[in-house]
Design a protein around this motif. Structure first.
Motif, PDB file in Angstrom:
ATOM      1  N   LEU A 470       0.808  -1.212   0.000  1.00  0.00           N
ATOM      2  CA  LEU A 470       0.000   0.000   0.000  1.00  0.00           C
ATOM      3  C   LEU A 470       0.848   1.271   0.000  1.00  0.00           C
ATOM      4  N   ASP A 471       1.835   1.361   0.870  1.00  0.00           N
ATOM      5  CA  ASP A 471       2.642   2.583   0.941  1.00  0.00           C
ATOM      6  C   ASP A 471       3.357   2.874  -0.373  1.00  0.00           C
ATOM      7  N   GLU A 472       3.700   1.821  -1.118  1.00  0.00           N
ATOM      8  CA  GLU A 472       4.458   1.994  -2.355  1.00  0.00           C
ATOM      9  C   GLU A 472       3.608   2.573  -3.483  1.00  0.00           C
ATOM     10  N   VAL A 473       2.298   2.307  -3.473  1.00  0.00           N
ATOM     11  CA  VAL A 473       1.482   2.644  -4.636  1.00  0.00           C
ATOM     12  C   VAL A 473       0.285   3.529  -4.335  1.00  0.00           C
ATOM     13  N   ALA A 474      -0.006   3.802  -3.070  1.00  0.00           N
ATOM     14  CA  ALA A 474      -1.251   4.504  -2.730  1.00  0.00           C
ATOM     15  C   ALA A 474      -1.392   5.824  -3.458  1.00  0.00           C
ATOM     16  N   SER A 475      -0.316   6.577  -3.562  1.00  0.00           N
ATOM     17  CA  SER A 475      -0.397   7.912  -4.159  1.00  0.00           C
ATOM     18  C   SER A 475      -0.759   7.873  -5.634  1.00  0.00           C
ATOM     19  N   GLN A 476      -0.656   6.700  -6.288  1.00  0.00           N
ATOM     20  CA  GLN A 476      -0.983   6.590  -7.705  1.00  0.00           C
ATOM     21  C   GLN A 476      -2.492   6.477  -7.945  1.00  0.00           C
ATOM     22  N   TYR A 477      -3.259   6.201  -6.888  1.00  0.00           N
ATOM     23  CA  TYR A 477      -4.685   5.926  -7.042  1.00  0.00           C
ATOM     24  C   TYR A 477      -5.519   7.126  -6.630  1.00  0.00           C
ATOM     25  N   LYS A 493      -4.943   1.641   9.182  1.00  0.00           N
ATOM     26  CA  LYS A 493      -5.733   2.856   9.406  1.00  0.00           C
ATOM     27  C   LYS A 493      -4.855   4.091   9.267  1.00  0.00           C
ATOM     28  N   GLN A 494      -3.645   4.050   9.830  1.00  0.00           N
ATOM     29  CA  GLN A 494      -2.757   5.205   9.757  1.00  0.00           C
ATOM     30  C   GLN A 494      -2.288   5.447   8.324  1.00  0.00           C
ATOM     31  N   GLN A 495      -1.971   4.393   7.604  1.00  0.00           N
ATOM     32  CA  GLN A 495      -1.543   4.539   6.207  1.00  0.00           C
ATOM     33  C   GLN A 495      -2.638   5.203   5.370  1.00  0.00           C
ATOM     34  N   LEU A 496      -3.862   4.758   5.542  1.00  0.00           N
ATOM     35  CA  LEU A 496      -4.954   5.286   4.733  1.00  0.00           C
ATOM     36  C   LEU A 496      -5.332   6.703   5.161  1.00  0.00           C
ATOM     37  N   THR A 497      -5.242   6.996   6.424  1.00  0.00           N
ATOM     38  CA  THR A 497      -5.509   8.362   6.880  1.00  0.00           C
ATOM     39  C   THR A 497      -4.491   9.328   6.295  1.00  0.00           C
ATOM     40  N   ASN A 498      -3.228   8.935   6.287  1.00  0.00           N
ATOM     41  CA  ASN A 498      -2.198   9.778   5.671  1.00  0.00           C
ATOM     42  C   ASN A 498      -2.476   9.983   4.189  1.00  0.00           C
ATOM     43  N   TYR A 499      -2.910   8.932   3.532  1.00  0.00           N
ATOM     44  CA  TYR A 499      -3.240   9.009   2.106  1.00  0.00           C
ATOM     45  C   TYR A 499      -4.324  10.061   1.858  1.00  0.00           C
ATOM     46  N   VAL A 500      -5.366  10.061   2.676  1.00  0.00           N
ATOM     47  CA  VAL A 500      -6.449  11.031   2.495  1.00  0.00           C
ATOM     48  C   VAL A 500      -5.964  12.446   2.804  1.00  0.00           C
ATOM     49  N   HIS A 501      -5.229  12.633   3.876  1.00  0.00           N
ATOM     50  CA  HIS A 501      -4.720  13.961   4.222  1.00  0.00           C
ATOM     51  C   HIS A 501      -3.874  14.541   3.091  1.00  0.00           C
ATOM     52  N   ASN A 502      -3.207  13.664   2.343  1.00  0.00           N
ATOM     53  CA  ASN A 502      -2.350  14.118   1.249  1.00  0.00           C
ATOM     54  C   ASN A 502      -3.094  14.283  -0.070  1.00  0.00           C
ATOM     55  N   PRO A 519     -13.029   9.070  14.294  1.00  0.00           N
ATOM     56  CA  PRO A 519     -12.736  10.506  14.366  1.00  0.00           C
ATOM     57  C   PRO A 519     -12.712  11.203  13.009  1.00  0.00           C
ATOM     58  N   GLU A 520     -12.504  10.453  11.936  1.00  0.00           N
ATOM     59  CA  GLU A 520     -12.324  11.059  10.621  1.00  0.00           C
ATOM     60  C   GLU A 520     -13.616  11.172   9.817  1.00  0.00           C
ATOM     61  N   LEU A 521     -14.687  10.533  10.245  1.00  0.00           N
ATOM     62  CA  LEU A 521     -15.851  10.366   9.383  1.00  0.00           C
ATOM     63  C   LEU A 521     -16.859  11.501   9.446  1.00  0.00           C
ATOM     64  N   ARG A 581     -14.938  15.667   4.232  1.00  0.00           N
ATOM     65  CA  ARG A 581     -13.611  16.161   3.849  1.00  0.00           C
ATOM     66  C   ARG A 581     -12.617  15.866   4.967  1.00  0.00           C
ATOM     67  N   LEU A 582     -11.394  15.528   4.549  1.00  0.00           N
ATOM     68  CA  LEU A 582     -10.346  15.230   5.519  1.00  0.00           C
ATOM     69  C   LEU A 582      -9.013  15.643   4.914  1.00  0.00           C
ATOM     70  N   GLY A 583      -8.401  16.685   5.493  1.00  0.00           N
ATOM     71  CA  GLY A 583      -7.171  17.199   4.913  1.00  0.00           C
ATOM     72  C   GLY A 583      -7.405  17.662   3.491  1.00  0.00           C
ATOM     73  N   LYS A 584      -6.571  17.210   2.569  1.00  0.00           N
ATOM     74  CA  LYS A 584      -6.717  17.577   1.166  1.00  0.00           C
ATOM     75  C   LYS A 584      -7.633  16.619   0.404  1.00  0.00           C
ATOM     76  N   GLY A 585      -8.120  15.574   1.066  1.00  0.00           N
ATOM     77  CA  GLY A 585      -8.906  14.573   0.370  1.00  0.00           C
ATOM     78  C   GLY A 585     -10.294  14.409   0.949  1.00  0.00           C
ATOM     79  N   LYS A 586     -10.926  13.307   0.594  1.00  0.00           N
ATOM     80  CA  LYS A 586     -12.291  13.007   1.043  1.00  0.00           C
ATOM     81  C   LYS A 586     -12.346  11.561   1.527  1.00  0.00           C
ATOM     82  N   ILE A 587     -13.168  11.323   2.547  1.00  0.00           N
ATOM     83  CA  ILE A 587     -13.364   9.985   3.077  1.00  0.00           C
ATOM     84  C   ILE A 587     -14.853   9.684   3.110  1.00  0.00           C
ATOM     85  N   ALA A 588     -15.219   8.525   2.571  1.00  0.00           N
ATOM     86  CA  ALA A 588     -16.607   8.070   2.589  1.00  0.00           C
ATOM     87  C   ALA A 588     -16.679   6.760   3.351  1.00  0.00           C
TER      88      ALA A 588
END
Length: 721
Positions: A470-477, A493-502, A519-521, A581-588
């Motif tokens: 996940l960490d290697e490719v998440a930013s591509q999606y 959970k932490q990896q995906l939260t960072n992904y959304v914030h970015n 907390p993020e929803l 909304r969460l950081g620069k991204g969105k979470i559903a």
């Protein structure tokens, strides 16, 4: 020819007899026993070894000549595309092994089908060797050495030869050495699974493989009966090793006992050591040999592929096998290893009145298309008669499927994904909740399988992302989906939260994940999740998604869709899905078992709901007007963007309808694909038919008039999307 009663060759002369020499441009041949290195001296460059001369030579000589002169021309597994797998699981009740197999018969099959490799029976789960072994117990009544015949036929045609070989599962080894068995929790020996803490690998398995590799100059081995057959072991050696490693004195028997997870992890590591050990020994014995452990580094064992298997492979079967192939091929495509999937050439249902029915060519073509679109290889498993014969009808089916695959090889093999939506496959959840060492996991993979099936049916290009990657490719999606895994874990959970914030977009599902990401929803979650009836409105009907649901109340989130306790939208609605909304991204979030429910029914309103949840936070790169049975796969190769259109209409899904023989064509199919630049040309393959279209708003729009089993659209020089 091997005489099973007399235990020796019956070709008219003993293997130890004689020395053959040819005058002039000579070679010398020491006709030694199979267990001895055959020595060849050949004056190369003066007299070519003709096919006629080659086929006229005694079989052991042709094996050795072919091993030195021809095996290098066979494709390595990483470059192979289409193969055949033939196993029999030879046993002590066989009466005529190899009787009806001749070099001409094997050659006719190879010439008709033209595979890149063959995998032939060597040792099945029963544990008997299917050739006249000198280091172990051969099967009863070997009339002809089938493996030798296939080696001669394959080498004459530069086709690689692998063996099917059962590893952990070896019933004869346990019968002969009960102390080699894994021990069950009740103290009784397992009749099939060998212990990873005993001498089986060194005293039985590795010598068998070395003998076969040497005597038949094999290209490799497909080791069966491995991760899916291994069992936790309560033997004295295993128990002592576990106590020493963990300090836990009392061995746990089930998930309710202290130390259960440690016990499973301990045995998983023992299995890894076992694989490393035999790979090291076999690669040291023959560096060129290529080895796979069946289902290792697939969804069955979803780990980073650190152990040096040469390729990854698995055989899939059962009802709705296309659904299985969708998930498995997407996972394998992400491993970075050479890979293939094996379809069974027959439908097998031991509980049915008719237990075996051969699949038609069109049914296998439909399955092959799903696998090949993900960039890997495809092989088919058939069993010859117990005497080694294949009827011409089966050979013709093989040939038709092979032609279908070859027509698509140039634009399907060794492609790369165009990332858009990724579905996370969680090893952590499976290892912590399924109470098994490894897969097959059965219904435990339904969260991921359901989402892959639903989103492909909604015409959304989907990949599977192994958790370890996940960490290697998440930013591509643009969008990542976390299915309703019951225990995703804090790290994920932490990896995906960072992904959304970015700036990423994340869709989670399941009451457990709703609690994990609370907390993020942008909702509050009054009370505990509980089993509830849940009906979600679709276009025409309701989706029944009854299961474990979390009630929520909105704070900063926006509702995507409501659910109801009955099929009545006039009252008692509560949010089924929200986005925030969460950081620069969105979470559903979907607050119930979305993937699991869809895998159970594949109902249209459930698919509509999941697409609605996805598109609330994600703009699809592709839109299509087509039946839900048309599956899109988006790949790239060189300067080509490749869109595969796979027609799963009429796919086999029920045991009472085991075989299909017609796939209705669909079309016209309207397609709009967003590209980085206008393509220089667009073609429909196979056939290289130019497609006209319209370029507007960074999107190429075109129409495919008709799709039978699979078509591919190639967009030239539009490599970035």
């Amino acid at each position: 020819m091997f005489d099973g009663k007399k235990g020796r060759q019956s070709t008219g002369r003993r293997l130890s007899d004689g020395l053959i020499g040819l005058a002039g441009n000579t070679f010398a041949y020491n006709h030694a026993p199979l267990s001895t290195q055959v020595r060849i001296a050949y004056i190369a460059g003066n007299m070519p070894l003709s096919r006629r001369l080659f086929l006229a030579l005694p079989l052991p000589l042709t094996l050795t000549l072919a091993a030195t002169a021809q095996s290098s021309k066979a494709l390595r597994r990483k470059d192979s595309f289409f193969g055949l797998h033939f196993d029999l699981h030879a046993n002590n009740k066989d009466v005529a092994l190899g009787r009806d197999l001749t070099p001409a018969h094997a050659g006719r099959l190879l010439d008709r089908v033209k595979p890149d490799y063959v995998q032939y029976d060597c040792k099945g789960h029963a544990g008997y060797m299917a050739y006249p072994s000198k280091v172990s117990t051969p099967a009863a009544n070997i009339v002809n050495d089938s493996l030798a015949i296939w080696r001669r036929a394959t080498q004459a045609r530069n086709v690689a030869l692998y063996i099917h070989f059962s590893g952990v599962w070896d019933s004869v080894a346990i019968q002969q050495h009960p102390e080699w068995a894994a021990v069950r929790p009740d103290g009784t020996p397992d009749p099939n699974a060998t212990s990873l803490f005993g001498p089986y690998a060194d005293q039985r398995m590795i010598p068998q493989l070395k003998e076969a590799i040497t005597e038949y100059s094999l290209d490799g081995a497909w080791i069966d009966g491995e991760c899916w057959a291994v069992r936790p072991d309560y033997s004295e050696a295993a128990s002592a090793a576990f106590r020493k490693a963990t300090g836990i004195a009392t061995l746990p028997k089930n998930q309710n006992d202290r130390g259960w997870q440690e016990f499973l992890d301990f045995h998983r590591e023992a299995f890894r050591r076992y694989i490393r050990h035999y790979l090291h020994e076999l690669h040291r014995h023959r560096p060129s040999v290529q080895i796979a452990s069946n289902w290792m580094y697939t969804t069955y064992m979803p780990e980073r592929p650190d152990i040096p298997v040469d390729f990854v492979s698995g055989d899939y079967l059962g009802n709705a096998s296309i659904s299985t192939a969708r998930l498995e091929s997407r996972y394998l495509s992400a491993t970075g290893k050479p890979w293939d999937l094996m379809a069974w050439g027959f439908q097998h249902n031991p509980a049915a009145t008719i237990t075996l029915s051969h699949k038609t060519a069109v049914q296998l073509q439909q399955e092959a298309a799903v696998v090949l679109a993900q960039g890997g290889g495809f092989q088919i498993y058939y069993q010859p008669t117990r005497a080694g014969f294949f009827d011409d009808r089966l050979i013709e089916v093989m040939a038709r499927v092979a032609r279908f695959c070859r027509e698509r090889q140039a634009f399907s093999h060794q492609t790369e994904t165009v990332p858009s939506i990724g579905v996370v496959f969680s090893a952590h959840s499976l290892y912590r909740t399924a109470n098994k060492m490894f897969g097959g996991w059965g219904a435990h993979t339904a969260p991921a399988r359901g989402f892959v099936d639903a989103l492909t049916a909604a015409h959304l290009p989907v990949d599977v992302i192994p958790e370890w990657k996940l960490d290697e490719v998440a930013s591509q999606y643009d969008l990542i989906v976390l299915p309703d895994w019951p225990d995703a874990g804090l790290k994920l959970k932490q990896q995906l939260t960072n992904y959304v914030h970015n700036g990423g977009n994340l869709l989670i599902a399941g009451a457990e994940n709703a609690a994990l990401f609370a907390p993020e929803l942008g909702v509050t979650q009054p009370g505990e999740a509980r089993k509830q009836e849940a009906y979600i409105p679709g276009v025409d009907l309701f989706a029944n998604m009854t299961g474990n649901w979390q009630d929520v109340q909105l704070t900063t989130a926006t509702a995507i869709e409501m659910r109801y306790p009955a099929y009545d939208t006039n009252r008692d609605g509560t949010p089924a899905a929200t986005w925030n909304r969460l950081g620069k991204g969105k979470i559903a979030a979907i607050y119930g078992p979305a993937g699991t429910a869809y895998a159970s029914t594949h109902a249209a309103p459930a698919r509509e709901f999941l697409r609605k949840a996805v598109t609330a936070i994600h703009t699809p790169i592709l839109t299509m007007e087509a039946p839900s049975t048309v599956e899109p796969v988006l790949r790239r190769k060189g300067n080509q963007t490749i869109l595969h259109l796979l027609n799963s209409t009429g796919m086999q899904v029920a045991a009472d309808y085991a075989v299909i023989d017609a796939i209705p064509a669909v079309g016209p199919i309207k397609i709009a694909l967003r590209l980085a630049s206008k393509p220089t040309a667009v073609f429909l393959e196979p056939g290289h038919v130019r497609l006209d279209g319209v370029w507007e708003d960074d999107t190429f729009k075109t129409t495919v008039p008709r799709n039978s089993v699979s078509d591919t659209i190639i967009y030239y020089r539009a490599t970035d999307v």
